[in-house]
Design an enzyme around this catalytic site. Structure first.
Site, PDB file in Angstrom:
ATOM      1  CB  SER A  10      -0.965   0.022   1.181  1.00 13.21           C
ATOM      2  OG  SER A  10      -0.277   0.206   2.395  1.00 13.21           O
ATOM      3  CE  LYS A  48      -3.103   2.173   4.685  1.00 13.70           C
ATOM      4  NZ  LYS A  48      -2.673   1.205   3.737  1.00 13.70           N
TER       5      LYS A  48
END
EC number: 3.4.21.89
Length: 149
Positions: A10, A48
């Site tokens: 990701s 993230k």
């Protein structure tokens, strides 16, 4: 300082699966836009990038993110495309993975915001390891390494 190991793609190409990262405590200054953080969300520990800060207007249009009207990736707006918007509440952040096509992040979560107190650490740097050792985790040190998606 704390070590974490990336699991998943990701954050690619910035960080790849099996990369070992050195992180630091959030501290009194908190986090800034663009920081890569390790945090808890929905019972999982994730990694993230901070895209939206408190009071920011985040828009998703044709797969592209805009914050306060400015494109995150430099891409122009698409005329006539559906736009989804979020106003980031105080004490919260909007998070996104660098690899939007595979990232499970604020763009798709039912509860899109991450509370400031859920953020554990900020990535300080990636540790460089020889390629042949990337999948190797020393037996005695596994407790000091977290796997984050």
């Amino acid at each position: 300082m704390r070590l974490v190991r990336v699991a998943g793609d990701s954050m690619s190409p910035s960080y790849r699966s099996a990369d070992l990262l050195l992180t630091r405590s959030v501290g009194p200054a908190g986090v800034r836009r663009g920081d890569v953080t390790v945090f808890r969300h929905g019972g999982l520990r994730l990694i993230k990038r901070v895209v939206g800060m408190p009071a920011d207007l985040v828009e998703l249009q044709a797969g592209r993110l805009f914050v306060n009207g400015e494109p995150v990736d430099g891409s122009p707006r698409s005329r006539g495309a559906y736009t989804q918007t979020w106003l980031v509440p105080g004490g919260s952040y909007f998070m996104a993975g660098d690899n939007a096509s595979v990232s499970d992040d604020s763009r798709v979560w039912d509860q899109p915001f991450v509370a400031a107190d859920s953020i554990e650490t900020v990535v300080a740097r990636r540790l460089l390891w020889p390629r042949h050792l990337r999948g190797f985790t020393p037996g005695r040190r596994t407790a000091a390494v977290d796997r984050v998606a």
